[in-house]
Design an enzyme around this catalytic site. Structure first.
Site, PDB file in Angstrom:
ATOM      1  N   HIS A   1      97.660  61.631 -87.306  1.00  0.00           N
ATOM      2  CA  HIS A   1      97.837  61.139 -88.835  1.00  0.00           C
ATOM      3  C   HIS A   1      98.683  62.076 -89.587  1.00  0.00           C
ATOM      4  O   HIS A   1      98.389  63.454 -89.239  1.00  0.00           O
ATOM      5  CB  HIS A   1      96.434  60.979 -89.538  1.00  0.00           C
ATOM      6  CG  HIS A   1      95.747  59.508 -89.472  1.00  0.00           C
ATOM      7  ND1 HIS A   1      95.459  58.980 -90.487  1.00  0.00           N
ATOM      8  CD2 HIS A   1      95.464  58.810 -88.257  1.00  0.00           C
ATOM      9  CE1 HIS A   1      94.843  57.600 -89.879  1.00  0.00           C
ATOM     10  NE2 HIS A   1      95.138  57.457 -88.776  1.00  0.00           N
TER      11      HIS A   1
ATOM     12  N   GLU B   1     100.875  52.885 -89.624  1.00  0.00           N
ATOM     13  CA  GLU B   1      99.826  52.557 -90.863  1.00  0.00           C
ATOM     14  C   GLU B   1     100.929  52.957 -92.040  1.00  0.00           C
ATOM     15  O   GLU B   1     101.437  54.049 -91.895  1.00  0.00           O
ATOM     16  CB  GLU B   1      98.408  52.775 -91.015  1.00  0.00           C
ATOM     17  CG  GLU B   1      97.570  52.578 -89.901  1.00  0.00           C
ATOM     18  CD  GLU B   1      97.398  53.655 -89.042  1.00  0.00           C
ATOM     19  OE1 GLU B   1      96.775  53.428 -87.853  1.00  0.00           O
ATOM     20  OE2 GLU B   1      98.023  54.819 -89.123  1.00  0.00           O
TER      21      GLU B   1
END
Length: 327
Positions: free
Chosen positions: A38, A106
């Protein structure tokens, strides 16, 4: 027989904490590690997001367990050439124990350059081309590629593993399952969805591993465990495509105001009843998963590893052995 690994949540923990968890996971009897990739955490309460490739380098010198990214997006934030170099080096450092989990990503992590966030069909096409480019580079040959999404000019990886790392493709719907079967060496699915596992097999995934993960919160007080999950990981309960399209932790915080404490208590194993944890993990086994990764939410890591070492993992191993004998 299903194997059980530990899920390192890079959104929630510092690099030093992740390394300590990896040591404890190995000592507890977990047979592999997975780690998230991330740029941002899902919310500010989680509070972390180290560069995954640095952490994998440290893991390679800390434990002897296989390491899988769950998952990296090799299409927007980092060019496939650079991601391939990172994956190849990780495989060399781990002595071939690195598995390369990839997905379409994402907006939370991939929008940071200011690029538009494409719809799924375009992201899937980007992933297909990126995997093609990376597989060519893993061979150590000079690569020139001019495709719809990526240009590669005279690129060559000089530090390559003896064998290319297997590429496991993440997907959460029928089209993504078919894509994983087409371009992947395995399938990543975070929920125990038997229909999607079967769809992956029918699309060409027979014989390829299916891996997944879940989060739990082991704590002597179940109410406190539920509070911890509701504070740190309410995003796990967001429906549909929200997790793919919301761009910032602040947006996730707004969306998860709709997630109730009761929803968390119903869906996440909380507390210190081994049966609840075992039942949740066995749903993945029953759905046909080959590897299941369990991540502990919150600071009570030592109690989690002690309980899984002495109770949960032995029970799961006995269950898997009995299922194998029955078959």
């Amino acid at each position: 027989m299903t194997s059980y690994g530990y899920f390192l949540a890079s959104e929630e923990f510092t690099p030093a904490e992740l390394l300590d968890q990896a040591r404890q996971a190995e000592a507890a009897g977990f047979t592999s590690l997975a780690i998230s990739d991330h740029f941002h955490p899902w919310n500010d309460a989680q509070g972390n997001s180290p560069f995954v490739w640095s952490v994998i380098g440290a893991l390679s010198q800390t434990v002897d367990l296989p390491v899988t990214t769950l998952v990296t997006c090799p299409t927007v934030r980092m060019h496939p050439c650079i991601t391939a170099q990172a994956a190849a080096t990780s495989s060399v450092l781990t002595g071939g124990r690195f598995r390369f989990g990839v997905g379409t990503g994402e907006a939370l992590n991939e929008h940071v350059h200011g690029d538009p966030w494409p719809p799924f069909d375009e992201r899937a096409d980007m992933l297909r081309e990126a995997v093609q480019v990376m597989r060519e580079l893993f061979g150590g040959d000079r690569v020139t590629h001019r495709g719809r999404h990526y240009t590669v000019e005279n690129a060559r990886l000089y530090t390559c593993p003896e064998s290319p790392p297997p590429v496991y493709v993440s997907g959460f719907g029928p089209k993504a399952a078919a894509l994983a079967a087409e371009i992947g060496d395995g399938y990543v699915l975070m929920g125990p969805d038997r229909e999607l596992v079967d769809a992956f097999r029918r699309a060409g995934g027979t014989g390829k591993p299916v891996i997944g993960g879940l989060k739990v919160c082991w704590h002597e007080n179940r109410d406190e465990a539920v509070d911890t999950v509701h504070r740190l990981w309410p995003s796990e309960r967001l429906p549909g495509e929200l997790a793919q399209i919301l761009p910032t932790p602040a947006h996730f915080e707004q969306a998860t105001e709709l997630v109730t404490r009761a929803q968390v208590a119903e869906s996440t194993p909380c507390g210190d009843d081994p049966a609840e944890h075992i039942e949740a993990i066995e749903r993945y086994v029953d759905a046909g998963f080959d590897e299941v990764y369990v991540g502990q939410i919150g600071p009570d890591q030592s109690a989690f590893f002690d309980a899984y070492r002495t109770t949960v993992l032995p029970a799961l191993s006995r269950g898997s052995a009995e299922s194998t004998e029955a078959a």
